[in-house]
Enzyme design. Structure first.
Site, mmCIF file in Angstrom:
data_model
loop_
_atom_site.group_PDB
_atom_site.id
_atom_site.type_symbol
_atom_site.label_atom_id
_atom_site.label_comp_id
_atom_site.label_asym_id
_atom_site.label_seq_id
_atom_site.Cartn_x
_atom_site.Cartn_y
_atom_site.Cartn_z
ATOM 1 N N LEU A 119 41.576 43.441 38.221
ATOM 2 C CA LEU A 119 40.704 42.403 38.750
ATOM 3 C C LEU A 119 39.994 41.743 37.578
ATOM 4 O O LEU A 119 39.539 42.420 36.653
ATOM 5 C CB LEU A 119 39.649 42.997 39.703
ATOM 6 C CG LEU A 119 40.102 43.362 41.117
ATOM 7 C CD1 LEU A 119 38.984 44.107 41.838
ATOM 8 C CD2 LEU A 119 40.516 42.132 41.906
ATOM 9 N N ASP A 120 39.881 40.414 37.599
ATOM 10 C CA ASP A 120 39.136 39.714 36.565
ATOM 11 C C ASP A 120 37.689 40.195 36.564
ATOM 12 O O ASP A 120 37.179 40.660 37.603
ATOM 13 C CB ASP A 120 39.150 38.204 36.823
ATOM 14 C CG ASP A 120 40.536 37.596 36.655
ATOM 15 O OD1 ASP A 120 41.344 38.189 35.928
ATOM 16 O OD2 ASP A 120 40.790 36.536 37.255
#
Length: 333
Positions: free
Chosen positions: A75-76
């Protein structure tokens, strides 16, 4: 905690963690690794004696010998939500979560396009937004539902001829060829909340200087002469631009940032992701709704344990170990 007994320790497992917005996925994994490598839940007693009270290396052979750990899809930093963690033999199962169905909820902020397609990036273009209505958005969503062709953003880690795409953009290197579109499936896409101007989101303060913007334009125009990064401003000091919240269920490999970016273009505007939550990844979910779902361990449980492991129960388990045992999926040989 019926899934784990003293006779089958240590275990290999999968479990979900609720990642907060801010830290990287790798930093989350490294913090969990420090805890898990000191736990009889995941490490043999003989190895525990060797590492007791010591900081475990983040990488290398020694690190893997003590504990194998990984995650099933990054996930960013901006994003929060489900992060699937695998320990021991569970790491061999992580690849299945790259291609599984995932669910997201995201806030789109109109009027501003960024290099990364989200609020972490720098502003590259402004565009009108006042003409966009809830009805406009709802009637346009069908264009992005079903089997669609999607072009990954140029600011991504995908490689072309051995070089990450973001490197071409930052250095102004013409792309050798167009970024190859990929077929993805958007099973469902709906507008769940129209925020209008009633929100606290603002366009990023970070902007691209002239050289950086020219470099990005050079990279993009090498494969699309029609691309423009020129501003089409429609500003009113003090007035917040339109924003809305989307909920979607998509196949693996789908870029939510690209959906928001492309949707904003289809609306005759510009837009970027202001918030992003992964609410489901395969059978791991923030809110369990079906039989066989696994809920996620709140990140605060691990964060608190990192500073203070706390008291143990009658069986010698700490709070974070109990929380994990209630939510893990055991993985056999």
């Amino acid at each position: 905690m019926p899934k784990v007994s003293l006779s089958n320790l240590p275990v290999s497992a999968l479990f979900g963690v609720t990642k907060p917005s801010g830290p990287t996925s790798m930093s989350i994994i490294n913090d969990i690794k420090q805890l898990a490598s000191q736990s009889r839940l995941f490490v043999e007693a003989s190895k525990l004696e060797q590492v007791k009270g010591k900081k475990i290396p983040k990488k290398g052979k020694r690190s893997r010998e003590i504990l194998k750990i990984g995650q099933g899809g990054t996930l960013d930093p901006l994003a929060d939500g489900v992060l699937v963690v695998g320990i021991g033999k569970g790491t061999k199962k992580l690849s299945e979560f790259l291609d599984c169905t995932k669910e997201y909820q995201t806030t789109c902020l109109l009027g501003c396009e960024t290099d990364t397609y989200d609020s972490e990036g720098a502003t590259v273009r402004l565009a009108p937004w006042r003409h966009v209505t809830r009805e406009n958005v709802e009637s346009t969503l069908s264009q992005f539902t079903g089997e669609i062709q999607q072009t990954p953003p140029i600011f991504s880690a995908l490689k072309m001829d051995g070089r990450p795409l973001y490197e071409y953009a930052r250095k102004g290197i013409p792309l050798p060829r167009p970024i190859e579109p990929r077929q993805v499936t958007v099973h469902s896409l709906e507008l769940v909340e129209w925020l209008g101007n009633n929100h606290s989101f603002r366009w990023p303060e970070k902007t691209m200087d002239g050289d950086a913007k020219q470099a990005l334009a050079t990279a993009l125009k090498s494969v699309n002469e029609g691309v423009s990064l020129d501003d089409n401003r429609e500003l009113d000091e003090g007035e917040a631009p339109q924003a809305f919240v989307l909920k979607m269920r998509v196949s693996g490999g789908t870029y939510v940032r690209s959906i928001v970016h492309d949707l904003a273009h289809a609306l005759g505007s510009a837009g970027h992701v202001a918030t992003l939550s992964r609410t489901r990844q395969g059978r791991f979910a923030l809110h369990s709704t079906a039989e066989g779902d696994y809920s996620c361990v709140p990140w605060e449980i691990f964060a608190n344990a990192s500073s203070d492991a706390g008291a143990v129960d009658d069986e010698g388990w700490t709070e974070w170990e109990r929380e994990v045992m209630q939510r893990l999926e055991l993985v056999g040989a």
